[in-house]
Structure formats: C-alpha cells, structure tokens
Design a protein around this motif. Structure first.
Motif, PDB file in Angstrom:
ATOM      1  N   PHE A 207       0.721  -0.915   0.352  1.00  0.00           N
ATOM      2  CA  PHE A 207      -0.193   0.130  -0.188  1.00  0.00           C
ATOM      3  C   PHE A 207       0.836   1.428  -0.206  1.00  0.00           C
ATOM      4  O   PHE A 207       2.472   1.423   0.393  1.00  0.00           O
ATOM      5  N   TRP A 208       0.210   2.139  -0.729  1.00  0.00           N
ATOM      6  CA  TRP A 208       1.003   3.408  -0.569  1.00  0.00           C
ATOM      7  C   TRP A 208      -0.240   4.526  -0.082  1.00  0.00           C
ATOM      8  O   TRP A 208      -1.480   4.321  -0.445  1.00  0.00           O
ATOM      9  N   LYS A 209       0.018   5.664  -0.283  1.00  0.00           N
ATOM     10  CA  LYS A 209      -1.233   6.648   0.287  1.00  0.00           C
ATOM     11  C   LYS A 209      -2.151   6.709  -1.262  1.00  0.00           C
ATOM     12  O   LYS A 209      -2.115   7.530  -2.746  1.00  0.00           O
ATOM     13  N   GLY A 210      -3.801   6.120  -0.814  1.00  0.00           N
ATOM     14  CA  GLY A 210      -4.575   5.996  -1.946  1.00  0.00           C
ATOM     15  C   GLY A 210      -4.020   4.941  -2.985  1.00  0.00           C
ATOM     16  O   GLY A 210      -4.460   4.894  -4.773  1.00  0.00           O
ATOM     17  N   HIS A 211      -3.007   3.865  -2.910  1.00  0.00           N
ATOM     18  CA  HIS A 211      -2.791   3.159  -3.668  1.00  0.00           C
ATOM     19  C   HIS A 211      -2.877   1.752  -2.969  1.00  0.00           C
ATOM     20  O   HIS A 211      -2.313   1.961  -2.226  1.00  0.00           O
ATOM     21  N   ALA A 239       8.580  -0.164  -9.158  1.00  0.00           N
ATOM     22  CA  ALA A 239       7.546   0.603  -8.603  1.00  0.00           C
ATOM     23  C   ALA A 239       7.361   1.824  -7.338  1.00  0.00           C
ATOM     24  O   ALA A 239       7.469   3.060  -7.366  1.00  0.00           O
ATOM     25  N   ILE A 240       8.540   1.080  -6.048  1.00  0.00           N
ATOM     26  CA  ILE A 240       8.752   2.116  -4.727  1.00  0.00           C
ATOM     27  C   ILE A 240       9.206   3.396  -5.384  1.00  0.00           C
ATOM     28  O   ILE A 240       8.923   4.289  -4.710  1.00  0.00           O
ATOM     29  N   ALA A 241      10.478   3.173  -6.022  1.00  0.00           N
ATOM     30  CA  ALA A 241      11.743   4.104  -6.362  1.00  0.00           C
ATOM     31  C   ALA A 241      10.144   5.323  -7.158  1.00  0.00           C
ATOM     32  O   ALA A 241      10.998   6.713  -7.386  1.00  0.00           O
ATOM     33  N   ARG A 242       9.187   4.380  -8.346  1.00  0.00           N
ATOM     34  CA  ARG A 242       8.551   5.094  -9.378  1.00  0.00           C
ATOM     35  C   ARG A 242       7.837   6.508  -8.204  1.00  0.00           C
ATOM     36  O   ARG A 242       7.757   7.662  -8.847  1.00  0.00           O
ATOM     37  N   ILE A 243       6.703   5.718  -7.524  1.00  0.00           N
ATOM     38  CA  ILE A 243       6.053   6.883  -6.847  1.00  0.00           C
ATOM     39  C   ILE A 243       6.239   7.628  -5.964  1.00  0.00           C
ATOM     40  O   ILE A 243       6.061   8.453  -5.287  1.00  0.00           O
ATOM     41  N   ALA A 244       7.304   7.513  -5.285  1.00  0.00           N
ATOM     42  CA  ALA A 244       8.255   8.192  -4.106  1.00  0.00           C
ATOM     43  C   ALA A 244       8.506   9.506  -4.569  1.00  0.00           C
ATOM     44  O   ALA A 244       8.179  10.070  -4.568  1.00  0.00           O
ATOM     45  N   PRO A 250       6.027   7.199   0.060  1.00  0.00           N
ATOM     46  CA  PRO A 250       6.800   5.940   0.382  1.00  0.00           C
ATOM     47  C   PRO A 250       6.093   4.158   1.012  1.00  0.00           C
ATOM     48  O   PRO A 250       4.774   5.514   0.742  1.00  0.00           O
ATOM     49  N   VAL A 251       5.878   3.484   0.565  1.00  0.00           N
ATOM     50  CA  VAL A 251       5.029   1.918   1.145  1.00  0.00           C
ATOM     51  C   VAL A 251       4.668   2.708   2.716  1.00  0.00           C
ATOM     52  O   VAL A 251       5.476   2.345   3.159  1.00  0.00           O
ATOM     53  N   THR A 252       3.354   2.188   2.195  1.00  0.00           N
ATOM     54  CA  THR A 252       2.297   3.155   3.992  1.00  0.00           C
ATOM     55  C   THR A 252       2.145   1.607   4.869  1.00  0.00           C
ATOM     56  O   THR A 252       1.612   1.567   5.862  1.00  0.00           O
ATOM     57  N   ALA A 253       1.894   0.008   3.807  1.00  0.00           N
ATOM     58  CA  ALA A 253       1.693  -0.906   5.009  1.00  0.00           C
ATOM     59  C   ALA A 253       2.383  -2.112   3.779  1.00  0.00           C
ATOM     60  O   ALA A 253       1.435  -2.035   2.998  1.00  0.00           O
ATOM     61  N   HIS A 254       2.574  -3.554   4.711  1.00  0.00           N
ATOM     62  CA  HIS A 254       2.776  -4.445   3.777  1.00  0.00           C
ATOM     63  C   HIS A 254       1.640  -5.770   4.393  1.00  0.00           C
ATOM     64  O   HIS A 254       2.575  -6.151   6.293  1.00  0.00           O
ATOM     65  N   ARG A 255       0.854  -5.979   3.694  1.00  0.00           N
ATOM     66  CA  ARG A 255       0.428  -7.197   4.346  1.00  0.00           C
ATOM     67  C   ARG A 255       0.046  -8.624   3.853  1.00  0.00           C
ATOM     68  O   ARG A 255       0.135  -8.222   2.576  1.00  0.00           O
ATOM     69  N   ARG A 256      -0.093  -9.430   4.740  1.00  0.00           N
ATOM     70  CA  ARG A 256      -0.297 -11.064   4.023  1.00  0.00           C
ATOM     71  C   ARG A 256      -1.503 -11.545   4.321  1.00  0.00           C
ATOM     72  O   ARG A 256      -2.099 -11.708   5.632  1.00  0.00           O
ATOM     73  N   LEU A 257      -2.150 -11.693   3.296  1.00  0.00           N
ATOM     74  CA  LEU A 257      -2.843 -12.621   3.328  1.00  0.00           C
ATOM     75  C   LEU A 257      -3.572 -14.180   3.469  1.00  0.00           C
ATOM     76  O   LEU A 257      -1.963 -14.603   4.654  1.00  0.00           O
TER      77      LEU A 257
END
Length: 257
Positions: A207-211, A239-244, A250-257
């Motif tokens: 997750f990012w802000k709004g994404h 993706a991390i570099a481009r979005i920043a 930055p990435v705001t959350a990393h979730r595992r299902l």
C-alpha cells in the motif's frame, strides 16, 4: 464515526428490497450529481433502499457499498447459478458464435443458467460460452492468477470491470474470486491479512497513500496504475522508487493474506 460508504443514510431509506444489476456495468455514485465511487456488474446483488426521480439508492451485497444508480439499471433479484470466470465474454442471441452478440460481460458478472444449447449456456442475458462460466459456489485459490486476467485493462478511477479498473478494484476482483472478503477501496483494504515484512511473497498486498498493488513474486507486482493508465506488471523496486519520485510517498503498509 460511521463511514458513509458503508452505512446507509437512514433519512433516505423508504424500502428494503432485494434487487440485482441488469446492465453489464453500472456506476455507483455518492449522489446523483457526483462521479462514480465504484461500479457494479451484471447480476450483482443489491438492497434497494429508495427509488425516486430516476435514481435508486442501494447497498451492494458484495462489499456493503452504498450509493445511487440509475433506476433502470436494476431489476428483481434472482438466484445466480454461475459467474463469468474468463476475463470477459459475450452473450449471444443464440447458441452459435456467429449469432449477433447482444451484451459484453466482465469477469465476475453473475448469471442464472436456465438451459444449454451445445457449448452455450442459456441465460436471461443471452447465450454465453459455457467455458467462460463457473458455478457460483466454486472459487479459485490464487488471487495473483485472477489479477492477471486484467492485464492491459485500461485504468479507470473507480472502475471494477474488464473495460476499466483501478487499483482497489483489481485487488477486490482478485480476492472475491478466491472467496476472500474484500472491501472496495484501498484504505479499507489495509485492514486485510496481517502485517508482513520482506521478503515479499506471492499475494502480499503493498500500500501507498491512495494506492494498492498485489505481489506476484518476490520481485514483481501487478497493479492498475495511472502511470501506465493500465493494469501492468512492474518490478517492486521500480514501483517503490517511481511512486516516491512522483510525490506519493513511501510504502505505507505491507500485508500478508
């Protein structure tokens, strides 16, 4: 404080009846004058809460989303027997692929099969190739495989179909197809699963802000994104570099299902 996306406005409710979507794709709007919040697909089940002046106020059963849809976009509820398992399909006037097509249906659309004509299933929408359907009570087991069905789909803010989809719409479609309950927007999807750390695993959510994006392997993700204006694969580090770089943080959350 209740979330208006998920909480019906009691001042509007005049009835509470089951209904379902009868058009291929329908915009769900916060008010009749607003742009879409999300979309509903053919056969999606609803609670019809009000209908006046050409608009109906409804709540979607698949994710609880509330909003307005055109009053001519829904009809009486039916018990669906099958759902579209291909990325998209057509409903024809007869059990022959050379017969006129009368409706395009997206992955996830729900239909009631009432007969069979050779390799075609007969439904109220028309005759659909049977290989494009699966029983309503059967599910897949790998969200990333489902997300790949949407590769190349044009990016559409609030989109939920193969004709146009956004980041949270893609994640929702992938998870619901695997019997994993999933809300409609990325801020709500951040509550899914458990907090995780690297290394990334298939079907993790980033997750990012709004994404939001879905991990396909330790180095790659799939997401519907406004940079490509499409659903694409992208290396995670890129993706991390481009979005920043573009200012979305930055990435705001990393979730595992």
């Amino acid at each position: 404080m209740s979330d208006p996306r998920l909480t019906p406005d009691p001042s509007i409710i005049t009835t509470d009846q089951p209904a379902q979507i009868t058009l291929p794709v329908v915009d769900l709007c916060r008010s009749p004058s607003d742009p879409r919040d999300r979309q509903l697909l053919f056969g999606d089940a609803l609670r019809l809460l009000n209908s006046s002046a050409g608009w109906s106020y409804v709540q979607s059963e698949k994710d609880g989303y509330c909003g307005y849809i055109p009053a001519d976009s829904h009809g009486p509820a039916a018990a669906p027997t099958h759902k579209v398992s291909a990325s998209a399909t057509h409903a024809y006037t007869g059990g022959d692929f050379k017969s006129p097509d009368q409706m395009r249906l997206s992955h996830g659309a729900r239909v009631t099969v009432i007969g069979q004509d050779g390799k075609f299933a007969q439904t109220a929408a028309g005759f659909i190739p049977a290989q494009h359907l699966m029983p309503i009570d059967q599910f897949r087991n790998d969200p990333a495989t489902i997300a790949a069905l949407y590769l190349g789909t044009p990016y559409l803010w609030g989109g939920n179909s193969r004709d146009g989809i956004d980041c949270s719409g893609l994640v929702q479609a992938a998870l619901l197809a695997c019997a994993i309950p999933c809300p409609g927007d990325s801020d709500m999807q951040m509550a899914l699963g458990q907090e995780a750390t690297a290394p990334y695993q298939r079907n993790d959510l980033l997750f990012w802000k709004g994404h939001v994006a879905l991990v396909t392997d330790s180095d790659t993700l799939i997401h519907a994104n406004a940079s490509a204006m499409a659903c694409t694969y992208e290396p995670i580090t890129n993706a991390i570099a481009r979005i920043a770089t573009q200012g979305d943080g930055p990435v705001t959350a990393h979730r595992r299902l």
